[in-house]
Design a protein around this motif. Structure first.
Motif, PDB file in Angstrom:
ATOM      1  N   LEU A  84       5.297   2.704 -10.549  1.00 27.63           N
ATOM      2  CA  LEU A  84       5.751   1.582 -10.179  1.00 27.63           C
ATOM      3  C   LEU A  84       5.580   0.091 -11.260  1.00 27.63           C
ATOM      4  O   LEU A  84       6.583  -0.645 -11.435  1.00 27.63           O
ATOM      5  CB  LEU A  84       5.194   1.043  -8.799  1.00 27.63           C
ATOM      6  CG  LEU A  84       5.828   1.947  -7.772  1.00 27.63           C
ATOM      7  CD1 LEU A  84       4.971   1.704  -6.330  1.00 27.63           C
ATOM      8  CD2 LEU A  84       7.120   1.885  -7.494  1.00 27.63           C
TER       9      LEU A  84
ATOM     10  N   ASN B 252      -2.881   7.494  -4.691  1.00 29.40           N
ATOM     11  CA  ASN B 252      -1.712   6.927  -4.982  1.00 29.40           C
ATOM     12  C   ASN B 252      -1.707   6.401  -6.640  1.00 29.40           C
ATOM     13  O   ASN B 252      -0.626   5.717  -6.880  1.00 29.40           O
ATOM     14  CB  ASN B 252      -1.474   5.788  -3.808  1.00 29.40           C
ATOM     15  CG  ASN B 252      -2.313   4.765  -3.985  1.00 29.40           C
ATOM     16  OD1 ASN B 252      -3.096   4.593  -5.155  1.00 29.40           O
ATOM     17  ND2 ASN B 252      -2.674   3.691  -2.949  1.00 29.40           N
ATOM     18  N   HIS B 253      -2.635   6.534  -6.998  1.00 27.96           N
ATOM     19  CA  HIS B 253      -2.885   6.308  -8.396  1.00 27.96           C
ATOM     20  C   HIS B 253      -1.671   6.271  -9.136  1.00 27.96           C
ATOM     21  O   HIS B 253      -0.972   5.452  -9.918  1.00 27.96           O
ATOM     22  CB  HIS B 253      -4.077   6.787  -8.950  1.00 27.96           C
ATOM     23  CG  HIS B 253      -4.184   6.493 -10.367  1.00 27.96           C
ATOM     24  ND1 HIS B 253      -3.517   7.152 -11.450  1.00 27.96           N
ATOM     25  CD2 HIS B 253      -5.354   5.855 -11.078  1.00 27.96           C
ATOM     26  CE1 HIS B 253      -4.162   6.660 -12.723  1.00 27.96           C
ATOM     27  NE2 HIS B 253      -5.056   5.838 -12.431  1.00 27.96           N
TER      28      HIS B 253
ATOM     29  N   ILE C  62       1.451   4.355  -8.251  1.00 27.95           N
ATOM     30  CA  ILE C  62       1.507   2.855  -8.383  1.00 27.95           C
ATOM     31  C   ILE C  62       1.678   2.671  -9.991  1.00 27.95           C
ATOM     32  O   ILE C  62       2.501   1.546 -10.415  1.00 27.95           O
ATOM     33  CB  ILE C  62       0.218   2.475  -7.822  1.00 27.95           C
ATOM     34  CG1 ILE C  62       0.068   2.359  -6.600  1.00 27.95           C
ATOM     35  CG2 ILE C  62      -0.054   0.956  -8.525  1.00 27.95           C
ATOM     36  CD1 ILE C  62      -1.058   1.862  -5.774  1.00 27.95           C
ATOM     37  N   ARG C  63       1.056   3.427 -10.764  1.00 32.11           N
ATOM     38  CA  ARG C  63       1.200   3.402 -11.884  1.00 32.11           C
ATOM     39  C   ARG C  63       2.667   3.643 -12.822  1.00 32.11           C
ATOM     40  O   ARG C  63       3.157   2.768 -13.491  1.00 32.11           O
ATOM     41  CB  ARG C  63       0.381   4.390 -12.809  1.00 32.11           C
ATOM     42  CG  ARG C  63       0.601   4.409 -14.404  1.00 32.11           C
ATOM     43  CD  ARG C  63      -0.651   4.914 -15.033  1.00 32.11           C
ATOM     44  NE  ARG C  63      -0.770   6.358 -14.927  1.00 32.11           N
ATOM     45  CZ  ARG C  63      -1.761   7.256 -15.472  1.00 32.11           C
ATOM     46  NH1 ARG C  63      -2.618   6.623 -16.309  1.00 32.11           N
ATOM     47  NH2 ARG C  63      -1.681   8.367 -15.316  1.00 32.11           N
TER      48      ARG C  63
ATOM     49  N   SER D  28       0.921  -1.210   0.037  1.00 29.95           N
ATOM     50  CA  SER D  28      -0.072  -0.020  -0.089  1.00 29.95           C
ATOM     51  C   SER D  28       0.938   1.269   0.062  1.00 29.95           C
ATOM     52  O   SER D  28       2.037   1.207   0.546  1.00 29.95           O
ATOM     53  CB  SER D  28      -0.810   0.124   1.217  1.00 29.95           C
ATOM     54  OG  SER D  28      -0.223   0.272   2.399  1.00 29.95           O
ATOM     55  N   LEU D  29       0.264   2.273  -0.597  1.00 35.25           N
ATOM     56  CA  LEU D  29       1.264   3.589  -0.559  1.00 35.25           C
ATOM     57  C   LEU D  29       0.061   4.563  -0.042  1.00 35.25           C
ATOM     58  O   LEU D  29      -0.809   4.974  -0.593  1.00 35.25           O
ATOM     59  CB  LEU D  29       1.601   4.088  -1.962  1.00 35.25           C
ATOM     60  CG  LEU D  29       2.583   3.206  -2.251  1.00 35.25           C
ATOM     61  CD1 LEU D  29       2.389   2.849  -3.842  1.00 35.25           C
ATOM     62  CD2 LEU D  29       4.001   3.998  -2.496  1.00 35.25           C
TER      63      LEU D  29
ATOM     64  N   PHE E 205      -1.215  -4.505  -5.067  1.00 33.92           N
ATOM     65  CA  PHE E 205      -1.544  -3.138  -5.046  1.00 33.92           C
ATOM     66  C   PHE E 205      -2.710  -2.850  -4.721  1.00 33.92           C
ATOM     67  O   PHE E 205      -3.752  -3.328  -5.326  1.00 33.92           O
ATOM     68  CB  PHE E 205      -0.663  -2.427  -6.097  1.00 33.92           C
ATOM     69  CG  PHE E 205       0.869  -2.573  -6.378  1.00 33.92           C
ATOM     70  CD1 PHE E 205       1.642  -1.486  -5.624  1.00 33.92           C
ATOM     71  CD2 PHE E 205       1.073  -3.145  -7.455  1.00 33.92           C
ATOM     72  CE1 PHE E 205       2.982  -1.674  -5.954  1.00 33.92           C
ATOM     73  CE2 PHE E 205       2.429  -3.530  -7.451  1.00 33.92           C
ATOM     74  CZ  PHE E 205       3.241  -2.461  -6.946  1.00 33.92           C
TER      75      PHE E 205
ATOM     76  N   LEU F  36      -3.752  -5.960  -9.272  1.00 33.77           N
ATOM     77  CA  LEU F  36      -4.285  -4.269  -8.955  1.00 33.77           C
ATOM     78  C   LEU F  36      -5.786  -4.396  -8.474  1.00 33.77           C
ATOM     79  O   LEU F  36      -6.633  -4.816  -9.159  1.00 33.77           O
ATOM     80  CB  LEU F  36      -4.208  -3.402 -10.062  1.00 33.77           C
ATOM     81  CG  LEU F  36      -2.811  -3.596 -10.633  1.00 33.77           C
ATOM     82  CD1 LEU F  36      -2.805  -2.879 -12.081  1.00 33.77           C
ATOM     83  CD2 LEU F  36      -1.775  -2.762  -9.687  1.00 33.77           C
TER      84      LEU F  36
ATOM     85  N   VAL G   1      -5.058   0.105  -4.949  1.00 36.45           N
ATOM     86  CA  VAL G   1      -5.111   1.407  -5.463  1.00 36.45           C
ATOM     87  C   VAL G   1      -6.438   2.294  -5.123  1.00 36.45           C
ATOM     88  O   VAL G   1      -7.440   2.071  -5.364  1.00 36.45           O
ATOM     89  CB  VAL G   1      -5.177   1.213  -7.123  1.00 36.45           C
ATOM     90  CG1 VAL G   1      -4.844   2.583  -8.002  1.00 36.45           C
ATOM     91  CG2 VAL G   1      -4.194   0.176  -7.652  1.00 36.45           C
TER      92      VAL G   1
END
Length: 474
Positions: free
Chosen positions: A75, A68-69, A72-73, A6-7, A62, A90, A64
């Motif tokens: 990454l 944090n979209h 993550i994209r 998670s972010l 992940f 995802l 999403v």
């Protein structure tokens, strides 16, 4: 090993979804270790990428969200080049908006408790498909374990849901996509909350979209928490027009600061509320908020949304004035976000909505507010965030409310002076804000009195001496 990532927005936050996914994986694929990693969107990107890429994971999951979209994209794009054989799964409300995904990515829609058995079979065999759709589960027990509180959740906020779904159908909200509300049995809620209270977290945030949609149920949970959770703070999202007298009677007995309420007003303009399907009696809502504030023991956070359909400068000004005069502890003035797959996104052309093409899809203009008007109102909202929500100048705001001065007019003058100071390009320090307010109030007939209030507020915040410019008299 499965790696769940998670972010979050801040280190103190946690991601409830990761713990649900962990339990589901261990239940269906026992013997496979699971690693949980909670990063933040403010962490250095390269270091985060390395920490994910160097783990010997069979797959990376992940969660999403709108905040944090983009991270993550980025990454995903780099991980697919570094580890072209690594499956990336995802899920979460913003996952579908990632758009076209690399071949090794799998999109998971829905709640993990309703996962089809084919997903676990394909995950184990390394034959994942591009898309899986979960069914709606009947139950969703709390995913936490005792060891989590001393590990992944140490020094973090805890999130808990006693229900899923929302009784409202607001056209701008993803919760409107699914219909109905599912409530956990009251005895289960008590048992699960006891476990969380025993961990003594900094705060437990109940993420129910409208906690008091059933007033009697909310009353019973509050009663339990007052008795069992006195040393812990609890956060609730509530509807301000769904209060009863027994609720006020009970809350009057709650310990100070045990509860904090986030209240989504969104707008006081009835045509706007009708357009976004937000049913609310504004008069009742404001009356109940006054009653809550009169208790002087519950932190109140009120929300308005800028850029909703039919909202003009005049109607937003009226909403702003009404909310400010209630004198809540915090006023959040957020921009409308036109989320994909919501009704308001489908009606964007009808409403003349122009919005950012990337998350979080902030509004730029509407049929009723051109871009210049909307940007000006947004700057006024930013002024409110800085000058009001910091709680530095409480005496000044109390004076303005008691004097029945129009808040919007005062903040418009303040905004003009902030622009002269290039306030939005500078560090928004207490000292700078006090300097700007000092310049502003000295231009008024009641300037001497207001300067005294600013002096008092400055010293109340812990400063031992006044700045030179506050020692002068006009």
């Amino acid at each position: 090993m499965f790696h769940l990532v998670s972010l979050n927005c801040r280190y103190s936050h946690s991601c409830l979804a990761l713990f649900y996914v962990r339990n589901a994986l261990e239940q269906h694929l026992s013997g496979r270790p699971v690693l949980l990693s909670q990063f933040t969107v403010n962490d250095p990107y390269y270091a985060t990428l390395l920490r994910i890429s160097r783990t010997a994971a069979r797959a990376v999951f992940f969660s999403v969200y709108i905040w944090n979209h983009g991270f993550i994209r980025r990454l995903i794009n780099d991980l697919t080049r570094l580890r072209p054989d690594l499956p990336l799964i995802l899920g979460g409300p913003q996952a579908p908006a990632l758009g076209e995904l690399p071949a090794q990515c799998t999109l998971f829609l829905g709640e993990i408790e309703g996962t089809p058995t084919a997903f676990y079979r394909d995950l184990e065999q390394g034959t994942l498909q591009a898309l899986y759709q979960a069914e709606q589960p009947q139950t969703f027990p709390s995913p936490y374990r005792q060891e989590d509180f001393a590990g992944s959740l140490k020094n973090r906020q805890l999130y808990y849901e006693s229900s899923r779904g929302c009784p409202f159908s607001c056209s701008y909200c993803l919760s409107s996509v699914s219909k109905g509300v599912r409530h956990k049995p009251f005895e289960q809620v008590k048992e699960e909350l006891r476990g969380l209270i025993a961990a003594q977290p900094m705060i437990i945030k109940l993420v129910d979209r409208t906690f008091n949609d059933h007033p009697e149920r909310a009353l019973a949970i509050w009663q339990f928490l007052i008795e069992a959770g006195k040393s812990v703070r609890f956060h609730f999202e509530i509807a301000p027009d769904r209060f009863t007298e027994p609720m006020f009677d009970l809350l009057a007995a709650a310990p100070c600061d045990q509860f904090q309420f986030e209240i989504g007003i969104q707008s006081c303009h009835q045509q706007t509320l009708a357009a976004v399907k937000r049913k609310m009696n504004v008069e009742t809502a404001c009356r109940n908020i006054r009653c809550l504030l009169a208790l002087d023991s519950i932190h109140l956070h009120l929300d308005l949304i800028l850029g909703l359909p039919f909202e003009t400068e005049a109607s937003f000004r009226d909403s702003f004035n009404q909310i400010f005069r209630l004198a809540p502890h915090y006023i959040q003035l957020g921009l409308l976000k036109v989320l994909p797959d919501t009704e308001i996104a489908r009606r964007a052309k009808e409403f003349g909505l122009i919005f950012c093409s990337e998350p979080p899809y902030e509004i730029l203009a509407t049929r009723w507010l051109n871009h210049k008007q909307l940007s000006g109102l947004h700057e006024l909202c930013e002024c409110t965030e800085s000058f009001y929500n910091t709680r530095f100048f409480r005496s000044l705001w109390q004076y303005l409310v008691r004097k029945n001065e129009e808040p919007f007019a005062f903040f418009s003058e303040l905004l003009h002076l902030c622009r002269e100071y290039d306030f939005f390009l500078l560090s928004r320090t207490h000292k700078l804000m006090t300097r700007i307010l000092t310049d502003l109030v000295q231009q008024r007939k009641d300037g001497n009195l207001l300067l005294e209030l600013l002096r008092y507020d400055w010293l109340r915040c812990g400063h031992r001496a006044l700045p030179e410019y506050m020692r002068e008299t006009s």
